[in-house]
Design an enzyme around this catalytic site. Structure first.
Site, PDB file in Angstrom:
ATOM      1  N   THR A 210       0.740  -1.025   0.110  1.00  0.00           N
ATOM      2  CA  THR A 210       0.019   0.054  -0.106  1.00  0.00           C
ATOM      3  C   THR A 210       0.731   1.208  -0.132  1.00  0.00           C
ATOM      4  O   THR A 210       2.068   1.164   0.375  1.00  0.00           O
ATOM      5  CB  THR A 210      -0.726   0.109   1.395  1.00  0.00           C
ATOM      6  OG1 THR A 210      -1.430  -1.167   1.423  1.00  0.00           O
ATOM      7  CG2 THR A 210      -1.892   0.944   1.354  1.00  0.00           C
ATOM      8  N   ARG A 238     -12.888  -8.250  -4.279  1.00  0.00           N
ATOM      9  CA  ARG A 238     -12.288  -8.130  -2.879  1.00  0.00           C
ATOM     10  C   ARG A 238     -12.109  -6.728  -2.791  1.00  0.00           C
ATOM     11  O   ARG A 238     -11.319  -5.967  -3.592  1.00  0.00           O
ATOM     12  CB  ARG A 238     -11.175  -9.058  -2.984  1.00  0.00           C
ATOM     13  CG  ARG A 238     -10.573  -9.001  -1.437  1.00  0.00           C
ATOM     14  CD  ARG A 238      -9.342  -7.864  -1.307  1.00  0.00           C
ATOM     15  NE  ARG A 238      -8.592  -8.438  -0.279  1.00  0.00           N
ATOM     16  CZ  ARG A 238      -7.613  -7.397   0.064  1.00  0.00           C
ATOM     17  NH1 ARG A 238      -7.359  -6.284  -0.667  1.00  0.00           N
ATOM     18  NH2 ARG A 238      -6.728  -7.519   1.291  1.00  0.00           N
TER      19      ARG A 238
HETATM   20  N1  GLY Z   1      -3.628  -3.281   2.676  1.00  0.00           N
HETATM   21  C1  GLY Z   1      -3.852  -3.544   1.313  1.00  0.00           C
HETATM   22  C2  GLY Z   1      -4.929  -4.424   1.155  1.00  0.00           C
HETATM   23  O1  GLY Z   1      -5.035  -5.607   1.787  1.00  0.00           O
HETATM   24  O2  GLY Z   1      -5.527  -4.367   0.181  1.00  0.00           O
END
Ligand code: GLY
Length: 341
Positions: A210, A238
């Site tokens: 991220t 997702r």
């Molecule tokens: N922390 C990023 C994700 O799991 O989408």
């Protein structure tokens, strides 16, 4: 006479008690910094054997990103501008899993998530599953400022993007060979239970990588931003922690937080808000709140966080072994690094 003295003493004690602040506060409040900024480029378990030039490329880009945000703040710009421009730089840099360089879904597409929050008014904007917006964090900011909603998903987010001024790209723009190879390897591992295709050290960092930034500006306002491609081989629709306000991203008038790591774990612990609540109700001690989140709420290997508080104190912690990170404040306190010390 004795009664009078007793009444006087009691009154004095009561007056002292009445004058105490109602908010819990740390007796050793740090001196407030004029401004402060912290950023991350993903947490994982990056091997210390990473080639020297690769390390250098990461360190240089972290420094460059930091300089962008620090200059805005030093010149009196807002925390929101500083974090948006810092994240834009990281989104444009294919070393990181956000924007260009985003990981691939199981279907071979790039679906991007982002969120931004303004701690001064508790407003926020978020998008998930966008495929044609070059800088999803800028779209999230427009959601915050130019819509009456907080969170747009997939086709709805693209429709909103059609109505505002954000740069659009062909989905092909997000293709990078290294991330595509990672997807192929992940699919192969999924097929063969005893696959010998281990994740490379950098794949471990991108897996849930991220980018994010948090800042306090000269007006005392706090803000947080996070942007990501999510996780390699993520399944149909997702959504990770990043665009869920309070999970991967949160800011109020006390603290601003951005998360990186295993989205499902971050979501289930509502991590960013948990840190903010601990900070507010347990003594305004950022280090203690970060310790609580990283060591007591989450398990080793789950996640990393950056935060800046109302005093301009910054904190950057991970329980994954490494986190690409950088921070600086107006007094020149600075930290740029990859591995936990
Ligand atoms: N922390 C990023 C994700 O799991 O989408």
């Amino acid at each position: 006479m004795r009664t009078l003295t007793t009444i006087f003493t009691y009154s004095f004690v009561l007056l002292l008690v009445a004058c105490q602040p109602t908010e819990q506060s740390n007796n050793t409040n740090p001196e407030t910094k004029e401004w402060s900024i912290a950023l991350h480029g993903g947490a994982g378990a990056v091997s210390k054997d990473m080639p020297e030039e690769r390390q250098q490329a990461y360190m240089e880009s972290l420094e460059e990103a930091l300089t962008i945000g620090a200059e805005i703040l030093e010149n009196g710009g807002s925390a929101l501008d500083a974090i948006e421009k810092t994240v834009n730089y990281l989104e444009d840099n294919e070393l990181y899993n956000a924007g260009k360089g985003a990981v691939f879904t199981s279907e071979g597409t790039n679906e991007l998530d982002a969120a931004i929050m303004d701690g001064s008014n508790l407003n926020a904007g978020a998008v998930t599953g966008v495929t044609t917006v070059k800088n999803p964090i800028s779209l999230a900011r427009k959601v915050m400022t130019e819509s009456r909603h907080v969170f747009f998903a997939a086709e709805g987010a693209e429709t909103f993007a059609d109505q505002v001024d954000v740069e659009r790209v062909d989905p092909e723009y997000f293709y990078t060979e290294s991330r595509y190879r990672s997807l192929q390897r992940a699919l192969e591992r999924e097929k063969q239970e005893s696959s010998n295709l281990l994740e490379t050290p950098e794949e471990k960092a991108w897996k849930y990588g991220t980018v994010g930034a948090v800042a306090k500006d000269k007006d005392g306002n706090l803000a947080a931003a996070t942007s990501t491609g999510g996780m390699t081989n993520k399944k149909f629709g997702r959504v990770g922690d990043v665009p869920i306000i309070g999970s991967g991203t949160y800011a109020n008038d006390q603290v601003a937080v951005s998360a990186t790591g295993w989205g499902e774990k971050i979501m289930l612990s509502v991590s960013a808000h948990t840190l903010a609540a601990h900070y507010k109700y347990e003594g305004n001690d950022l280090k203690a709140s970060m310790n609580y989140l990283v060591n007591e709420v989450l398990n080793p290997g789950d996640a990393g966080f950056i935060a800046v508080d109302k005093y301009g104190v910054f904190s950057m912690r991970t329980n994954t072994g490494s986190m690409f990170r950088a921070a600086i404040d107006s007094e020149g306190n600075k930290d740029v690094g990859i591995w936990e010390d």
